[in-house]
Scaffold this active site. Structure first.
Site, PDB file in Angstrom:
ATOM      1  N   LYS A  35       0.928  -1.317  -0.004  1.00  0.00           N
ATOM      2  CA  LYS A  35       0.174   0.134  -0.122  1.00  0.00           C
ATOM      3  C   LYS A  35       0.919   1.291   0.142  1.00  0.00           C
ATOM      4  O   LYS A  35       1.936   1.428   0.730  1.00  0.00           O
ATOM      5  CB  LYS A  35      -0.799   0.112   1.301  1.00  0.00           C
ATOM      6  CG  LYS A  35      -1.845   1.158   1.442  1.00  0.00           C
ATOM      7  CD  LYS A  35      -2.467   0.841   2.578  1.00  0.00           C
ATOM      8  CE  LYS A  35      -3.337   2.392   3.205  1.00  0.00           C
ATOM      9  NZ  LYS A  35      -2.037   3.579   3.542  1.00  0.00           N
ATOM     10  N   LYS A  40       7.676   1.264   1.906  1.00  0.00           N
ATOM     11  CA  LYS A  40       8.458   0.323   0.939  1.00  0.00           C
ATOM     12  C   LYS A  40       9.945   0.771   0.685  1.00  0.00           C
ATOM     13  O   LYS A  40      10.739  -0.295   0.648  1.00  0.00           O
ATOM     14  CB  LYS A  40       7.653   0.037  -0.491  1.00  0.00           C
ATOM     15  CG  LYS A  40       6.281  -0.356  -0.291  1.00  0.00           C
ATOM     16  CD  LYS A  40       5.579  -0.778  -1.492  1.00  0.00           C
ATOM     17  CE  LYS A  40       5.311   0.688  -2.230  1.00  0.00           C
ATOM     18  NZ  LYS A  40       4.528   1.650  -1.190  1.00  0.00           N
ATOM     19  N   LYS A  66       8.049  10.032  -8.469  1.00  0.00           N
ATOM     20  CA  LYS A  66       8.491  10.929  -7.411  1.00  0.00           C
ATOM     21  C   LYS A  66      10.094  10.627  -7.048  1.00  0.00           C
ATOM     22  O   LYS A  66      10.757  11.297  -6.260  1.00  0.00           O
ATOM     23  CB  LYS A  66       7.848  10.966  -6.157  1.00  0.00           C
ATOM     24  CG  LYS A  66       7.800   9.985  -5.194  1.00  0.00           C
ATOM     25  CD  LYS A  66       6.898  10.179  -3.987  1.00  0.00           C
ATOM     26  CE  LYS A  66       7.045   9.380  -2.929  1.00  0.00           C
ATOM     27  NZ  LYS A  66       6.251   7.978  -3.337  1.00  0.00           N
TER      28      LYS A  66
END
Length: 293
Positions: A35, A40, A66
């Site tokens: 999610k 992560k 990003k």
């Protein structure tokens, strides 16, 4: 060219046809999903360092537009593959290694794939071009471990493309409804990809959670297992603010425990274990299954 490219015009978009002939080679490849905002990049970067501490040559590939997957390793926002390609008008033969690869902490090599402009393209284009460039420059021949850090819980064809290259896919999840709901959909995507590619489920990394009871209950129901647990500690939050990996922070007993957990996980992943064949739930069944007091 191995990957067919349609160069975008003002109202056009990047598109890609994934070429099954493009493979990473002998390196052990892991794709990290979960999610959005679950940690992560923190997990990927510290796992990369753990592998490097075991003496492995590591390459981390950030797959988020990003491009912040590797900043704790490099202490800056690294240049992206897509920016490098645009700078040479997509003539990849003009690129140098230093145009898109940055060496980070403890020798971890870092690549930020980046992404096309918002709303104009496919993430699979960038992942495919990144792997192609790395192969053209022979950077994968001397690599032991490759870690793909993949954007959020997006499992469309583009952002599922790292599964074409990975041997194991790992899911980062917290002990909450939204994380487990996203995890279930990622399990479904990995299961679908495993029909055509070698990727298999490697397990669940519990993150930012004191307890793991709901993760464990879900794992038992679908055939998954928890392979690591990183609690919600302030030192982890502070490491991001300091642009540092956990292996560079001021030592403490709780930090040493987290470092040891990363080293244990890296060692287990390197030595290998049987893949998991989880069967995801239907969304409505999962909604009923996830009950919290």
């Amino acid at each position: 060219m191995n990957i067919p490219i349609r160069k975008p015009v003002e109202t056009d978009s990047f598109q890609v046809e994934l070429d099954p002939a493009i493979s990473i080679g002998a390196a052990k490849v892991f794709a990290i999903y979960g999610k959005g905002g679950i940690g992560k990049s923190t997990t990927s970067s510290n796992l990369s360092v753990a592998f490097s501490k075991l003496g492995k040559r590591v390459l981390q590939i950030g797959c988020d537009p990003k491009h912040d997957s590797t900043f704790t390793l490099t202490k800056r926002l690294a240049p992206t593959v897509i920016d490098a390609l645009e700078s040479v008008k997509f003539h990849s033969e003009e690129l140098r290694v230093e145009d898109f690869v940055v060496e980070g902490y403890n020798g971890v090599m870092c690549v930020e794939a980046g992404g096309p402009p918002a709303g104009t393209g496919c993430g699979g284009y960038v992942v495919g071009q990144t792997v192609k460039l790395l192969k053209e420059h022979h950077l994968l021949e001397d690599t032991d471990v490759v870690i793909f850090d993949v954007l959020g819980d997006v499992v469309c064809g583009g952002f599922a493309s790292p599964l074409q290259h990975a041997g194991r896919a790992l899911i980062v999840a917290a002990n909450d409804f939204d994380s487990i709901f996203a995890m279930n959909r990622i399990v479904a995507a990995i299961r679908a990809k495993s029909k055509n590619y070698e990727v298999r489920l490697g397990g669940v990394i519990a993150n930012r959670s004191v307890a793991t009871n709901e993760i464990d209950r879900y794992n038992e129901a679908v055939g998954l297992r928890r392979v690591a647990h990183f609690p919600d500690l302030d030192v982890i939050r502070r490491s991001r603010l300091k642009k540092s990996t956990l292996f560079e922070m001021e030592p403490s007993p709780e930090l040493e425990a987290v470092q040891n957990e990363y080293l244990r996980l890296a060692d287990e992943l390197w030595n290998g274990y049987a893949p998991l064949d989880a069967a995801p739930m239907k969304d409505r069944d999962l909604f009923e299954f996830l009950g919290f007091d």
